[in-house]
Design a protein around this motif. Structure first.
Motif, short mmCIF file in Angstrom:
data_model
loop_
_atom_site.label_atom_id
_atom_site.label_comp_id
_atom_site.label_asym_id
_atom_site.label_seq_id
_atom_site.Cartn_x
_atom_site.Cartn_y
_atom_site.Cartn_z
N ASP A 8 -16.41 -86.65 -28.38
CA ASP A 8 -15.94 -85.29 -28.08
C ASP A 8 -14.45 -85.11 -28.34
O ASP A 8 -14.02 -84.05 -28.79
N ASP A 9 -13.63 -86.14 -28.03
CA ASP A 9 -12.19 -85.99 -28.23
C ASP A 9 -11.77 -86.41 -29.64
O ASP A 9 -11.31 -85.60 -30.43
N ASP A 10 -11.98 -87.68 -29.93
CA ASP A 10 -11.41 -88.22 -31.16
C ASP A 10 -12.09 -87.68 -32.43
O ASP A 10 -11.43 -87.17 -33.33
N PHE A 11 -13.41 -87.77 -32.48
CA PHE A 11 -14.11 -87.28 -33.68
C PHE A 11 -13.87 -85.78 -33.88
O PHE A 11 -13.70 -85.32 -35.01
N ALA A 12 -13.88 -85.04 -32.78
CA ALA A 12 -13.76 -83.59 -32.90
C ALA A 12 -12.45 -83.19 -33.57
O ALA A 12 -12.45 -82.34 -34.46
N VAL A 13 -11.34 -83.81 -33.17
CA VAL A 13 -10.07 -83.44 -33.81
C VAL A 13 -10.01 -83.86 -35.28
O VAL A 13 -9.27 -83.31 -36.06
N LYS A 14 -10.82 -84.84 -35.62
CA LYS A 14 -10.81 -85.30 -37.01
C LYS A 14 -11.84 -84.57 -37.87
O LYS A 14 -12.15 -84.99 -38.99
N GLY A 15 -12.42 -83.51 -37.33
CA GLY A 15 -13.38 -82.74 -38.10
C GLY A 15 -14.81 -83.21 -37.96
O GLY A 15 -15.67 -82.95 -38.80
N GLY A 16 -15.09 -83.91 -36.85
CA GLY A 16 -16.45 -84.43 -36.68
C GLY A 16 -17.21 -83.76 -35.55
O GLY A 16 -17.99 -84.40 -34.85
N SER A 17 -16.97 -82.46 -35.36
CA SER A 17 -17.65 -81.83 -34.21
C SER A 17 -19.16 -81.76 -34.41
O SER A 17 -19.91 -81.56 -33.47
N ALA A 18 -19.61 -81.97 -35.67
CA ALA A 18 -21.06 -82.03 -35.88
C ALA A 18 -21.66 -83.17 -35.05
O ALA A 18 -22.73 -83.04 -34.46
#
Ligand SMILES: [Fe+2]
Ligand SMILES: [Fe+2]
Ligand SMILES: [Zn+2]
Lengths: 330, 505
Positions: free
Chosen positions: A234-244
């Motif tokens: 939720d935190d790290d991936f999301a900021v890197k464009g991984g909200s999928a």
């Protein structure tokens, strides 16, 4: 035969079953109460198990936790089969919609390839960890005492299986069957996963249902879920464009928030029962969570690199604060 | 590149493999025997758990969805049933005796099956087997709960339901079903699967549930019909699992055959004795009858069972040893059992009654070779005693079979005038049995069955034979829960309420 009945007011002869009146007073009982209290055989058990003649068929003494009444370990969600399945079916609708959304917009393909690879590296071996959790909760349900304590474990076990299956679907979506194969290989061979696999396998030989509850549901999941699905996805991936990825693991996040309330309630009541219980729980939680934290560092490292130590340490502090609220001074 | 286009299309089987079967792994930090400690001691040899064929490939997402749909419907119907006094739709409150027995003796069995399958779902080393067992574990919990919920409203208006949890552990006749399930659960995981998964779910379940649910439908009991219907698709899965399990054992190693055969012999007879209760319900307790016990046996026992054992013959399995004795008992058991229940009705938390003339004519027609010859005269005698104001009651100690726990009311297979008794002396103690089948079961595992908790001797040793104290102990309310239906509170209430609801005043 269907006869035409006029609506008439008839005085009920009693409010509830005797065993519920004895527990809750002379008033109508809820469906949770009817489906959960005193429905396990308690007396005059006929035979000792041939698989272990030292224990009774339903045995309170196979755990070191001592309860005057095991039915005190109520599930605050008041889940019985119906409310449980209805809740999960609703969540399944959401999950299905999330998968459809990610698929139809090609969101997976739009992720930076490195990120997708990292996601698979972190998440695929966890299919097997979730299977271990399923084994352990099935065990607690099978051998634990009193339906209020054991039925949520059956639900939990099925949830663990569901989570392993959602992870598998995520793997198939992002990386096909090879992703699953690679995840299994890593689980079996890669150094990063061995402490965790050892932890899970060590749990599989624990035959004290309450200790297993602590090792799996309190200690391991209490750290793994917030770290992996919170901090990493939720935190790290999301900021890197991984909200999928976050969309595809929403179930896990929601599930952890819901189920920890039950886990905490069980700990709280068991600890409040006696100093003996509190001390035993404290020791188990300290030992198992210490091991779990150590086992999770190399896993979190896959995603967070050098920040892993700090992230785990932070989560350990949050975990301790959570446990303290249950009356166990960690 | 469009990622979607490159995805392999997985077939049902491969997909299930990826989502389920592939989740397990070979442990290396802990020994396999330590993880699965109970899987070897019964002597069943399994060489390759991967050969297990998944009887149904259900993933959790689909499970939640299907089951939630059924749950929604079920509770909508029983809510409406409770709100609209649906209980007044039943033919007659006599019908409720069958439900009371069900709640006291069978629903606890659903719960026991739940626990047993949870244990099996952990103890078998194959993922496919484990998941199938786990799903049955959660289903059986569902059955226990839906049954309690469906009968909860009857409890508010009628006697005999209120103490089902106490009756389960203490009253004498529930011990028949309790000892059956305790026996299965105290066995190893493979025998448990033969006992519950195969014998109970596959061979006997149709004899229990089909007559029971049709009986409910014929007698206007929508609540019971609803839980029966709702459980049907679960049961279909359970039957498939039972059958797959036995085939798997037989295919894995020829040495398994004699072990499995002995279990089939044992569990057929154990199950057949439990069905004694069903035979009585079908022939005596339904105000509006569906079919006789004999007719149900012809369809579900002889036809279905015959086909099944023909199918299993290719593995070397023969029909259960007690089959012929069972066949000989069919025309007698319901009558013998109902006569027993009537004379001990002071000690049952349900009502029994003397069949009416019309009932007896039906029984003569259905049992032309036995009813008029052996049983009508006994009912006539009992009826005469009742009319004379000296109703027939037996406060004597019923001799219970050490194995099946039924009172010895059954006759010799080849002589219906002679009560069947068998005895064994083991370690200087004498043990009594109702039949050769039960004696054989004891003789094969005496150390297990000497532990049986026999409710009648327990009554005398613990309560000094004080019937009043015993009634308190089992939470039986004398004069309300027990005795003849004729003159009971249930009868009075039902007639009064139904009169209110159907009169045009
Ligand atoms: Fe069932
Ligand atoms: Fe079943
Ligand atoms: Zn017997």
């Amino acid at each position: 035969m269907q006869i035409d009945l006029r609506t008439v007011a008839i005085e009920p002869q009693r409010n509830a079953f005797d065993h519920l009146v004895r527990r809750f007073g002379d008033k109508p009982a809820s469906r949770y109460q009817e489906g959960s209290y005193d429905i396990q055989a308690a007396e005059n058990l006929h035979y000792r198990p041939t698989w272990d003649p030292d224990q009774a068929l339903y045995d309170e003494s196979i755990t070191r936790i001592v309860m005057k009444d095991w039915y005190a370990l109520k599930d605050p969600r008041q889940f019985y089969y119906s409310t449980y399945t209805l809740t999960r079916a609703r969540q399944q609708d959401t999950t299905e919609a999330n998968f459809a959304f990610v698929e139809s917009r090609g969101l997976a393909a739009m992720m930076v390839p490195d990120l997708a690879a990292t996601a698979l590296k972190v998440l695929m071996p966890l299919r097997h960890a979730a299977w271990g959790a399923n084994q352990n909760n099935t065990f607690i349900c099978g051998y634990g005492y009193a339906t209020v304590f054991t039925q949520p474990c059956m639900y939990h076990a099925m949830d663990n299986l569901g989570i392993a299956q959602y992870l598998s679907r995520l793997g198939l979506l992002l990386g096909d069957t090879e992703a699953l194969e690679e995840g299994k290989r890593a689980w079996l061979d890669d150094a990063a996963w061995q402490p965790l696999r050892r932890y899970v396998e060590d749990c599989l030989v624990v035959r004290d249902p309450f200790e297993l509850f602590v090792a799996q549901n309190v200690a391991l999941d209490g750290l793994l879920y917030p770290l992996v699905y919170g901090r990493v996805v939720d935190d790290d991936f999301a900021v890197k464009g991984g909200s999928a990825v976050a969309m595809l693991t929403q179930f896990m996040t929601d599930w952890f928030d819901e189920t920890r309330k039950w886990v905490d309630a069980v700990l709280k009541v068991a600890a409040a029962e006696s100093d003996h219980n509190r001390a035993q729980l404290k020791q188990w939680i300290a030992d198992w969570s210490c091991r779990a934290a150590a086992a999770l560092v190399p896993v979190i490292e896959i995603a967070l690199g050098v920040q892993a130590d700090e992230a785990v340490a932070e989560q350990v502090e949050a975990f301790k604060a959570r446990i303290r609220k249950t009356g166990i001074d960690l | 590149m469009d990622m979607k286009a490159t995805k392999k299309k997985l077939g049902m089987k491969e997909r299930y493999r990826a989502l389920t079967r592939d989740l397990g792994w070979e442990s290396s930090y802990q020994d396999k025997d330590a993880i699965f400690p109970y899987v070897n001691y019964e002597g069943i040899k399994v060489h390759d758990w991967d050969k297990w064929e998944d009887p149904f490939r259900l993933t959790m997402d689909a499970y939640w969805k299907y089951q939630a749909e059924k749950e929604r419907k079920f509770y909508a119907i029983i809510d409406a049933h409770a709100q609209n006094n649906g209980h007044l739709n039943i033919t007659d409150a006599r019908y409720l005796s069958a439900l009371k027995i069900f709640l006291q003796a069978i629903s606890p069995g659903e719960y026991a099956a739940h626990k047993g399958f949870a244990r099996a779902g952990r103890e078998f080393p194959g993922v496919g087997t484990q998941v199938a067992c786990q799903m049955q574990a959660i289903d059986e919990l569902r059955h226990a709960q839906t049954q309690i919920h469906a009968m909860s409203n009857y409890n508010r208006y009628y006697d005999g339901f209120h103490a089902f949890a106490d009756a389960r552990d203490r009253i004498w006749y529930t011990s028949v079903a309790r000892s059956f399930f305790d026996d299965a659960m105290s066995a190893g995981p493979f025998e448990f699967m033969i006992a519950i998964g195969f014998s109970f779910e596959y061979v006997l379940t149709n004899l229990l549930f089909v007559p029971f649910m049709s009986g409910a439908a014929y007698n206007g009991d929508m609540a019971t019909v609803t839980f029966g219907f709702s459980a049907q698709s679960d049961e279909a899965r359970h039957m498939t699992l039972g059958l797959e399990c036995i085939k798997f054992m037989l295919e894995q190693d020829p040495d398994n055959l004699p072990i499995v055969q002995a279990w089939i012999d044992k569990w057929f007879w154990r199950g057949f004795r439990v069905l004694g209760l069903v035979s009585t319900m079908m022939d005596y307790m339904l105000p509006k009858r569906v079919m006789s016990w004999r007719e149900a046996w012809e369809i579900y026992g002889v036809e279905n069972g015959g086909a099944l054992f023909k199918d299993l013959a290719r593995y070397g399995i023969r029909p259960p040893k007690g089959w012929d004795d069972a066949e000989k008992a069919i025309d007698h058991m319901s009558h013998q059992f109902m006569l027993g229940l009537y004379q001990w009705s002071f000690g049952t938390s349900f009502h029994s009654w003397i069949p009416s003339d019309e009932d007896m004519d039906w029984l003569s027609a259905k049992y032309p070779d036995t009813f008029d010859k052996y049983y009508r005269p006994r009912w006539a005698h009992i009826k005469k005693l009742k009319a004379a104001g000296t109703p027939f009651k037996n406060y004597g100690l019923a001799r219970l079979c050490q194995c099946c726990q039924l009172p010895s009311v059954f006759t010799e297979p080849d002589d219906p005038t002679l009560t069947c008794h068998r005895e064994t002396v083991y370690k200087g103690e004498k043990y009594q049995f109702c039949s050769d089948g039960c004696k054989d079961i004891f003789d094969n595992e005496p150390e297990k069955y000497i532990q049986s908790w026999l409710p009648m001797p327990a009554l005398f040793s613990e309560l000094g034979g004080d019937v009043g104290a015993w009634m308190n102990w089992v939470s039986l309310r004398d004069g309300d829960d027990n005795g003849d239906y004729d003159g009971s509170t249930d009868q009075k209430h039902f007639n009064e309420w139904r009169g209110l609801a159907t009169s045009n005043l």
